[in-house]
Design an enzyme around this catalytic site. Structure first.
Site, PDB file in Angstrom:
ATOM      1  NE  ARG A   1      38.715  62.624  52.501  1.00 48.51           N
ATOM      2  CZ  ARG A   1      39.855  62.575  51.845  1.00 48.51           C
ATOM      3  NH1 ARG A   1      39.979  61.802  50.805  1.00 48.51           N
ATOM      4  NH2 ARG A   1      40.880  63.290  52.231  1.00 48.51           N
TER       5      ARG A   1
ATOM      6  CG  HIS B   1      35.108  63.481  61.117  1.00 48.90           C
ATOM      7  ND1 HIS B   1      36.430  63.838  61.018  1.00 48.90           N
ATOM      8  CD2 HIS B   1      34.402  64.532  60.645  1.00 48.90           C
ATOM      9  CE1 HIS B   1      36.523  65.050  60.493  1.00 48.90           C
ATOM     10  NE2 HIS B   1      35.307  65.503  60.269  1.00 48.90           N
TER      11      HIS B   1
ATOM     12  CE  LYS C   1      40.067  47.836  47.457  1.00 44.65           C
ATOM     13  NZ  LYS C   1      39.734  48.788  46.378  1.00 44.65           N
TER      14      LYS C   1
ATOM     15  N   PRO D   1      42.163  52.614  52.948  1.00 47.42           N
ATOM     16  CG  PRO D   1      40.460  52.499  54.511  1.00 47.42           C
ATOM     17  CD  PRO D   1      41.006  53.350  53.409  1.00 47.42           C
ATOM     18  CD  GLU D   2      44.772  50.210  47.886  1.00 43.30           C
ATOM     19  OE1 GLU D   2      45.238  49.231  47.289  1.00 43.30           O
ATOM     20  OE2 GLU D   2      45.107  51.382  47.641  1.00 43.30           O
TER      21      GLU D   2
ATOM     22  NE  ARG E   1      39.558  55.950  41.819  1.00 45.33           N
ATOM     23  CZ  ARG E   1      38.554  56.799  41.604  1.00 45.33           C
ATOM     24  NH1 ARG E   1      38.746  57.918  40.954  1.00 45.33           N
ATOM     25  NH2 ARG E   1      37.357  56.512  42.053  1.00 45.33           N
TER      26      ARG E   1
ATOM     27  CE  LYS F   1      38.506  43.699  32.941  1.00 47.66           C
ATOM     28  NZ  LYS F   1      37.143  43.987  33.371  1.00 47.66           N
TER      29      LYS F   1
END
Length: 331
Positions: free
Chosen positions: A160, A109, A67, A2-3, A316, A206
């Site tokens: 999870r 779950h 999110k 899920p994004e 990632r 940055k």
DNA sequence: ATTTTGTCCTGCGAGC
DNA sequence: TGCTCGCAGGACAAAA
């Protein structure tokens, strides 16, 4: 995974199934869902506390930033109406909300269950309640054990347990009322107030790779590993391109691409690879077939003759085309 | 101070 | 066949 587009799809489903409903019963089947990803050990009694706070509450709406999702709630069973609090939700990796009939089999779950009944009474009741107030001690329905008519079960299923549920007070953040736990999260590219130019400049200040910048939820929110790769591919920017030396026009292009790819994905109901992402009705999204970069390492680039590669950026796996997405010059 | 790395968790597929 | 190992990933704490 899920994004933003997946969370927004879920939010829309909850808008129909949870907003304007009252929680007449709540159960926490696995208290770990109340902890954060790193603070998985929850204090004893956390589940009881959570249940007592949510029981009897009316869920007024469903909001989202990036999110993060939350349902502002009204509790008028107490002496004074309580507002300014919300059920806060993060789906993590595999979290999903499902709407069920109470008689439906419970998935193993399932971590929490909310029994909901429609409660159209918009504003908190000002005067004496026409109907008996709902309190945790005396649920007015489902007393005899038989399911009440009209009760739907909202189940939070999370294989999870990277997801999170909680009760948070609402605080101001960027001019919005946001759960305290999400106050540090930046606006997402689909927010009307999203300042693309300001974010582009902040990225330029940055000292990291472009991929890392896109995943920084304090800079801009909602982008995860999949849409980061898609946005970088669309804008032809290398995942490790240094933020400080990438032209601001390229940074803008990445941000515009992120907006566009997530809008497109949302229109398709999000990206589903397997049963880990489905909406409240159990439906999958169809954007996986439209992915240009994510998961395509070893395959031919859709844009040129290059072969898609993968590398690790910001911890990632990142998928990119070494031909269209020029590697940053090494110093 | 800022940026990077490790951790949590489970199921699945590759390899022996 | 059955086992171990590694991987996936969001957010945050810890380390660099």
């Amino acid at each position: 995974m899920p994004e933003l587009p997946e969370v927004e799809s879920v939010r829309r489903g909850l808008q129909d199934w949870a907003a304007g409903h009252r929680v007449i019963r709540a159960r926490v089947l696995d208290p770990r869902i109340l902890g954060t990803t790193s603070q998985r050990v929850v204090p004893p009694g956390a589940a009881d506390h959570f249940v007592s706070r949510i029981t009897g509450a009316r869920l007024d709406s469903v909001e989202r930033r990036g999110k993060f999702m939350w349902l502002p709630m009204t509790v008028d069973g107490a002496q004074e109406p309580v507002t300014g609090a919300a059920l806060s939700v993060h789906l993590g990796m595999s979290g999903q909300f499902r709407v069920h009939d109470p008689s439906d089999p419970v998935h193993p779950h399932t971590r929490a269950v909310f029994d909901l009944v429609p409660d159209p009474s918009g504003a908190p009741s000002g005067g004496p309640a026409a109907e008996a107030p709902v309190t945790p001690d005396a649920p007015p329905v489902a007393v005899g054990g038989a399911p009440s008519r009209g009760v739907r079960e909202l189940r939070f299923v999370d294989q999870r347990i990277f997801g999170h549920l909680g009760i948070d007070r609402l605080v101001d953040s960027h001019g919005y009322a946001v759960p305290s736990g999400a106050a540090h999260i930046a606006l997402d590219p689909l927010d009307p107030r999203f300042d693309l130019e300001g974010v582009a400049r902040a990225i330029g200040r940055k000292r990291s790779g472009m991929k890392a910048a896109l995943l920084d939820q304090g800079l801009l929110s909602g982008i995860g590993n999949i849409y980061a790769d898609e946005a970088l591919f669309a804008a032809r920017v290398h995942p490790l391109a240094p933020t400080a030396t990438t032209r601001i026009s390229r940074v803008r292009a990445v941000l515009e691409a992120a907006h566009d790819v997530m809008s497109l994905a949302l229109a398709q109901g999000g990206t589903s690879f397997d049963a880990l992402y489905v909406d409240v009705n159990g439906e999958s999204g169809y954007f996986a077939r439209s992915l240009q970069a994510y998961g395509r390492a070893g395959s031919e680039c859709f844009r040129c003759e290059g072969i898609m590669q993968k590398l690790v950026a910001a911890g990632r796996t990142s998928h990119y085309c070494p031909v269209c997405q020029k590697a940053p010059r090494r110093r």
